[in-house]
Write a protein that holds these residues in place. Structure first.
Motif, PDB file in Angstrom:
ATOM      1  N   ASP A  65       0.798  -1.191  -0.078  1.00  0.00           N
ATOM      2  CA  ASP A  65      -0.088   0.013   0.003  1.00  0.00           C
ATOM      3  C   ASP A  65       0.888   1.224  -0.038  1.00  0.00           C
ATOM      4  OD1 ASP A  65      -2.639  -1.045   0.299  1.00  0.00           O
ATOM      5  OD2 ASP A  65      -1.689  -2.103   2.161  1.00  0.00           O
ATOM      6  N   LEU A  66       1.948   1.122   0.465  1.00  0.00           N
ATOM      7  CA  LEU A  66       2.924   2.201   0.822  1.00  0.00           C
ATOM      8  C   LEU A  66       4.297   1.833   0.700  1.00  0.00           C
ATOM      9  CD1 LEU A  66       2.975   5.294   1.227  1.00  0.00           C
ATOM     10  CD2 LEU A  66       3.044   4.731   3.468  1.00  0.00           C
ATOM     11  N   VAL A  67       5.103   2.672   0.171  1.00  0.00           N
ATOM     12  CA  VAL A  67       6.809   2.373  -0.179  1.00  0.00           C
ATOM     13  C   VAL A  67       7.507   3.914   0.771  1.00  0.00           C
ATOM     14  CG1 VAL A  67       8.811   2.132  -1.262  1.00  0.00           C
ATOM     15  CG2 VAL A  67       6.988   0.825  -1.685  1.00  0.00           C
ATOM     16  N   LEU A  68       8.262   3.712   1.553  1.00  0.00           N
ATOM     17  CA  LEU A  68       8.886   4.840   2.325  1.00  0.00           C
ATOM     18  C   LEU A  68      10.208   4.612   1.781  1.00  0.00           C
ATOM     19  CD1 LEU A  68       7.600   4.689   5.907  1.00  0.00           C
ATOM     20  CD2 LEU A  68       6.658   5.796   3.760  1.00  0.00           C
ATOM     21  N   LEU A  69      10.765   5.472   0.688  1.00  0.00           N
ATOM     22  CA  LEU A  69      12.136   5.405   0.056  1.00  0.00           C
ATOM     23  C   LEU A  69      13.097   6.322   0.303  1.00  0.00           C
ATOM     24  CD1 LEU A  69      13.482   3.912  -2.583  1.00  0.00           C
ATOM     25  CD2 LEU A  69      12.226   5.427  -3.871  1.00  0.00           C
ATOM     26  N   ASP A  70      14.283   6.026   0.668  1.00  0.00           N
ATOM     27  CA  ASP A  70      15.542   6.797   0.586  1.00  0.00           C
ATOM     28  C   ASP A  70      16.176   6.812  -0.800  1.00  0.00           C
ATOM     29  OD1 ASP A  70      17.733   8.419   1.540  1.00  0.00           O
ATOM     30  OD2 ASP A  70      18.854   6.841   2.187  1.00  0.00           O
ATOM     31  N   LEU A  71      16.720   7.978  -1.110  1.00  0.00           N
ATOM     32  CA  LEU A  71      17.085   7.878  -2.663  1.00  0.00           C
ATOM     33  C   LEU A  71      18.787   7.691  -2.732  1.00  0.00           C
ATOM     34  CD1 LEU A  71      15.235  11.256  -3.691  1.00  0.00           C
ATOM     35  CD2 LEU A  71      14.813   8.995  -4.220  1.00  0.00           C
ATOM     36  N   ASN A  72      19.297   7.520  -1.662  1.00  0.00           N
ATOM     37  CA  ASN A  72      20.723   7.188  -1.656  1.00  0.00           C
ATOM     38  C   ASN A  72      20.919   5.816  -0.983  1.00  0.00           C
ATOM     39  OD1 ASN A  72      23.579   6.648  -1.950  1.00  0.00           O
ATOM     40  ND2 ASN A  72      23.902   8.465  -0.578  1.00  0.00           N
ATOM     41  N   LEU A  73      21.129   4.503  -1.502  1.00  0.00           N
ATOM     42  CA  LEU A  73      20.924   3.276  -0.814  1.00  0.00           C
ATOM     43  C   LEU A  73      22.411   2.861  -1.309  1.00  0.00           C
ATOM     44  CD1 LEU A  73      17.509   2.226  -2.369  1.00  0.00           C
ATOM     45  CD2 LEU A  73      18.097   2.832   0.064  1.00  0.00           C
ATOM     46  N   ASN A  74      23.228   2.681  -0.193  1.00  0.00           N
ATOM     47  CA  ASN A  74      24.597   2.278  -0.175  1.00  0.00           C
ATOM     48  C   ASN A  74      25.311   2.946  -1.537  1.00  0.00           C
ATOM     49  OD1 ASN A  74      24.695   0.823   2.453  1.00  0.00           O
ATOM     50  ND2 ASN A  74      23.106  -0.362   1.305  1.00  0.00           N
ATOM     51  N   GLY A  75      25.305   4.028  -1.933  1.00  0.00           N
ATOM     52  CA  GLY A  75      25.701   4.544  -3.059  1.00  0.00           C
ATOM     53  C   GLY A  75      24.853   4.377  -4.529  1.00  0.00           C
ATOM     54  N   ASP A  76      23.843   3.451  -4.532  1.00  0.00           N
ATOM     55  CA  ASP A  76      22.973   3.057  -5.286  1.00  0.00           C
ATOM     56  C   ASP A  76      21.664   4.183  -5.422  1.00  0.00           C
ATOM     57  OD1 ASP A  76      23.903   0.866  -6.672  1.00  0.00           O
ATOM     58  OD2 ASP A  76      23.132  -0.555  -5.041  1.00  0.00           O
ATOM     59  N   ASP A  77      21.344   4.729  -6.884  1.00  0.00           N
ATOM     60  CA  ASP A  77      20.480   5.638  -7.035  1.00  0.00           C
ATOM     61  C   ASP A  77      19.083   5.115  -6.673  1.00  0.00           C
ATOM     62  OD1 ASP A  77      18.888   8.072  -7.747  1.00  0.00           O
ATOM     63  OD2 ASP A  77      19.814   7.911  -9.646  1.00  0.00           O
ATOM     64  N   GLY A  78      18.368   5.581  -5.592  1.00  0.00           N
ATOM     65  CA  GLY A  78      16.935   5.402  -5.499  1.00  0.00           C
ATOM     66  C   GLY A  78      15.933   5.560  -6.230  1.00  0.00           C
ATOM     67  N   PHE A  79      16.425   6.456  -7.288  1.00  0.00           N
ATOM     68  CA  PHE A  79      15.380   6.989  -8.500  1.00  0.00           C
ATOM     69  C   PHE A  79      15.343   5.604  -9.550  1.00  0.00           C
ATOM     70  CE2 PHE A  79      15.801  11.267  -7.403  1.00  0.00           C
ATOM     71  CZ  PHE A  79      14.596  11.712  -7.872  1.00  0.00           C
ATOM     72  N   ASN A  80      16.139   4.684  -9.474  1.00  0.00           N
ATOM     73  CA  ASN A  80      15.706   3.293 -10.027  1.00  0.00           C
ATOM     74  C   ASN A  80      14.963   2.594  -9.404  1.00  0.00           C
ATOM     75  OD1 ASN A  80      18.477   3.694 -11.919  1.00  0.00           O
ATOM     76  ND2 ASN A  80      19.880   3.183 -10.176  1.00  0.00           N
ATOM     77  N   LEU A  81      14.441   2.776  -8.320  1.00  0.00           N
ATOM     78  CA  LEU A  81      13.408   2.090  -7.861  1.00  0.00           C
ATOM     79  C   LEU A  81      12.175   2.819  -7.873  1.00  0.00           C
ATOM     80  CD1 LEU A  81      11.934  -0.163  -6.036  1.00  0.00           C
ATOM     81  CD2 LEU A  81      12.838   0.946  -4.024  1.00  0.00           C
ATOM     82  N   LEU A  82      12.383   4.269  -7.651  1.00  0.00           N
ATOM     83  CA  LEU A  82      11.248   5.052  -7.681  1.00  0.00           C
ATOM     84  C   LEU A  82      10.580   5.048  -9.234  1.00  0.00           C
ATOM     85  CD1 LEU A  82       9.728   7.466  -6.607  1.00  0.00           C
ATOM     86  CD2 LEU A  82      11.446   9.185  -7.503  1.00  0.00           C
ATOM     87  N   THR A  83      11.347   4.945 -10.124  1.00  0.00           N
ATOM     88  CA  THR A  83      10.715   4.982 -11.551  1.00  0.00           C
ATOM     89  C   THR A  83       9.816   3.746 -11.641  1.00  0.00           C
ATOM     90  OG1 THR A  83      12.509   5.924 -12.257  1.00  0.00           O
ATOM     91  CG2 THR A  83      11.158   5.034 -14.015  1.00  0.00           C
ATOM     92  N   SER A  84      10.085   2.731 -11.094  1.00  0.00           N
ATOM     93  CA  SER A  84       9.641   1.252 -11.375  1.00  0.00           C
ATOM     94  C   SER A  84       8.250   1.485 -10.102  1.00  0.00           C
ATOM     95  CB  SER A  84      10.314   0.468 -10.876  1.00  0.00           C
ATOM     96  OG  SER A  84       9.313  -0.943 -10.593  1.00  0.00           O
TER      97      SER A  84
END
Length: 232
Positions: free
Chosen positions: A50-69
């Motif tokens: 129902d909800l995702v709480l997302l950080d945008l910097n994940l151990n150096g990986d770009d959270g936008f890669n998850l955000l777009t999906s």
């Protein structure tokens, strides 16, 4: 509520988890925490949320890669990040809220309230709608969307070029994200007001909005007066 926290800092993740449990209480069905981008991508793909709480910097990986999906899915996404300069971009992609770090319980609760009350985001800056098509994510500019029709748990996007695309979000969730240029004119329709050409009164006191592309969309009886005032 089924909620996923995607955060690489354990201390912050525990704080978010504690506040989330306090705020949602008995309405919280499941709460999971993942700290890597790849694990989160797999979890989102294979679980009902129902909800995702997302950080945008994940151990150096770009959270936008998850955000777009994530924004193409049926659930809402709230970003919790220290990168305030990325807030505008996140809103353009269709997040419900952006909570800047450091945050307090009051600010997090304010973000959660939007998922509960279904109120529109104060920062309606969505510029694209992400859809899943043939196993890939496709971004559709909002300027190309003419109107949106509810189709059960999904929605149909009718584009200015005459084509139609399916979105996994419900009409209610998309209404929260779309700019104020879109109006809910019927229980099953959201229409971009700039596309309205004429409003007709049909027999039996039925109302129809004629769009510039020739489409005719029903107007709810209770919506007619407000719609006509805004359109004129």
């Amino acid at each position: 509520m089924n909620i996923l926290i995607v955060e690489d800092e354990a201390r912050i993740a525990k704080r978010i988890e504690r506040m989330t449990r306090d705020i949602f209480g008995s309405s919280l069905e499941s709460l999971n925490h993942i700290n890597t981008l790849q694990e989160a991508l797999v979890f989102v793909e294979n679980n009902s949320l129902d909800l995702v709480l997302l950080d945008l910097n994940l151990n150096g990986d770009d959270g936008f890669n998850l955000l777009t999906s994530a924004v193409s899915e049926s659930f809402h996404t709230i970003v919790i990040s220290a990168y305030k300069d990325q807030a505008i971009t996140a809103f353009e992609y269709g997040v419900l809220d952006f909570v800047p770090k450091p945050f307090n319980r009051e600010r997090l609760e304010q973000a959660f309230d939007r998922t509960i009350t279904k109120e529109k985001s104060e920062n309606n800056q969505t510029k694209v709608l992400a859809i899943k098509k043939r196993g890939r994510i496709q971004l559709i500019p909002l300027e190309k969307v003419c109107y949106v029709k509810g189709a059960g748990a999904y929605t149909e996007l009718f584009l200015t070029d005459g084509t139609k695309e399916l979105h996994d979000k419900s009409l209610e969730k998309l209404e929260q994200l779309l700019s104020h240029s879109f109006e809910r004119i019927h229980k099953s329709y959201l229409v971009k007001m700039s596309e309205v050409k004429e409003i007709h009164v049909a027999s039996g006191s039925k109302y129809m909005a004629e769009l510039k592309n020739g489409a005719h969309i029903p107007v709810g009886r209770t919506k007619y007066k407000d719609l006509k005032a805004k359109w004129l």
